[in-house]
Design a protein around this motif. Structure first.
Motif, PDB file in Angstrom:
ATOM      1  N   TRP A 175      -8.962 -22.643  49.209  1.00 25.11           N
ATOM      2  CA  TRP A 175      -8.874 -23.274  50.529  1.00 25.11           C
ATOM      3  C   TRP A 175      -8.078 -24.563  50.442  1.00 25.11           C
ATOM      4  O   TRP A 175      -8.473 -25.495  49.751  1.00 25.11           O
ATOM      5  CB  TRP A 175     -10.294 -23.560  51.023  1.00 25.11           C
ATOM      6  N   ILE A 199     -14.934 -29.306  56.611  1.00 25.12           N
ATOM      7  CA  ILE A 199     -15.411 -28.473  55.502  1.00 25.12           C
ATOM      8  C   ILE A 199     -16.934 -28.460  55.477  1.00 25.12           C
ATOM      9  O   ILE A 199     -17.571 -27.407  55.374  1.00 25.12           O
ATOM     10  CB  ILE A 199     -14.861 -28.993  54.157  1.00 25.12           C
ATOM     11  N   PHE A 218     -10.651 -25.785  46.027  1.00 25.21           N
ATOM     12  CA  PHE A 218      -9.959 -26.632  46.992  1.00 25.21           C
ATOM     13  C   PHE A 218      -8.591 -27.009  46.436  1.00 25.21           C
ATOM     14  O   PHE A 218      -8.480 -27.526  45.322  1.00 25.21           O
ATOM     15  CB  PHE A 218     -10.784 -27.874  47.314  1.00 25.21           C
ATOM     16  N   THR A 220     -12.638 -34.572  48.065  1.00 25.27           N
ATOM     17  CA  THR A 220     -13.803 -33.686  47.989  1.00 25.27           C
ATOM     18  C   THR A 220     -14.881 -34.300  47.100  1.00 25.27           C
ATOM     19  O   THR A 220     -14.586 -34.943  46.094  1.00 25.27           O
ATOM     20  CB  THR A 220     -13.406 -32.313  47.427  1.00 25.27           C
ATOM     21  N   GLU A 279     -10.967 -23.903  59.241  1.00 26.57           N
ATOM     22  CA  GLU A 279     -12.368 -23.640  58.955  1.00 26.57           C
ATOM     23  C   GLU A 279     -12.861 -22.367  59.653  1.00 26.57           C
ATOM     24  O   GLU A 279     -13.696 -21.629  59.117  1.00 26.57           O
ATOM     25  CB  GLU A 279     -13.254 -24.834  59.318  1.00 26.57           C
TER      26      GLU A 279
END
Length: 223
Positions: free
Chosen positions: A82, A90, A107, A119, A211
């Motif tokens: 992703w 997220i 990610f 993240t 998303e």
């Protein structure tokens, strides 16, 4: 609530106070001799069952009555690559992805990912815990990260790509690893790099947010 995560779960006797006591008695309205399931983070595969044997004003006492190895996972394995988007977006769908059964999320910092999005895998795992207890899932989603699409594809050369195309997901029902872009999609150079990969779309005339695409694709593959 299928089970409760509790570090003390392997103990023969549990004495619960505070918020967990209030939740079980005031919210869940458990009473004497009810059986409650627990898992321990250090050994999630084991499900422990405890019977309530004593309730007073501020404490709940439970005794372990049995335990069993009980894996609760999706029938298929899906690894989502992703491209990084707004972390808040997220976080909003992580619980859904856990309940659907996604096994791993990588990610990727793509060309259109904003550099200020960072993240936090520990926070992500904490978010997952409430969902796991509700759904019964006995594993965390695995997380890792890559600095570019090319570095990811080097490791996973057989990844399939969700993007604009004439082919729908039904043509690739065996998807085990899928790459999904960020807001705005893939850049021209990224599409050129991915030119030799299998590309699919969903059978919908609407353009999905990143998303929404992740949740929709995972649902189509796993459910």
């Amino acid at each position: 609530m299928i089970y409760i995560l509790l570090d003390e779960a392997p103990s023969e006797v549990l004495k619960l106070k505070g918020e967990l006591f209030k939740y079980l008695i005031k919210v869940r309205r458990h009473s004497l001799h009810d059986t409650i399931a627990f898992r321990c983070k250090e050994n999630l595969e084991v499900l422990y069952s405890y019977e309530i044997i004593k309730i007073d004003n501020r404490e709940l006492e439970l005794h372990q009555v049995r335990y069993e190895v009980k894996h609760v996972v999706a029938k298929k394995s899906l690894h989502v690559a992703w491209c990084v988007i707004d972390i808040k977006s997220i976080e909003k769908v992580l619980a859904s992805l856990s309940e659907i059964g996604v096994s791993k999320i990588s990610f990727i910092t793509c060309e259109r990912s904003q550099s200020n999005f960072k993240t936090d895998f520990k926070r992500f795992s904490r978010i997952l815990e409430a969902s796991m207890q509700q759904s019964g899932r006995s594993t965390y989603i695995e997380f890792d990260s890559y600095k570019s699409i090319s570095s990811f594809v080097t490791v996973f050369p057989h990844v399939k790509v969700f993007d604009f195309t004439t082919k729908t997901l039904d043509d690739y029902a065996d998807v085990s690893t899928v790459l999904i872009g960020c807001e705005g999609g893939f850049s021209k150079s990224e599409r050129l790099f991915l030119n030799d990969k299998d590309v699919f779309r969903l059978d919908s005339p609407m353009v999905l947010r990143s998303e929404s695409a992740v949740v929709s694709v995972a649902s189509k593959i796993l459910l």
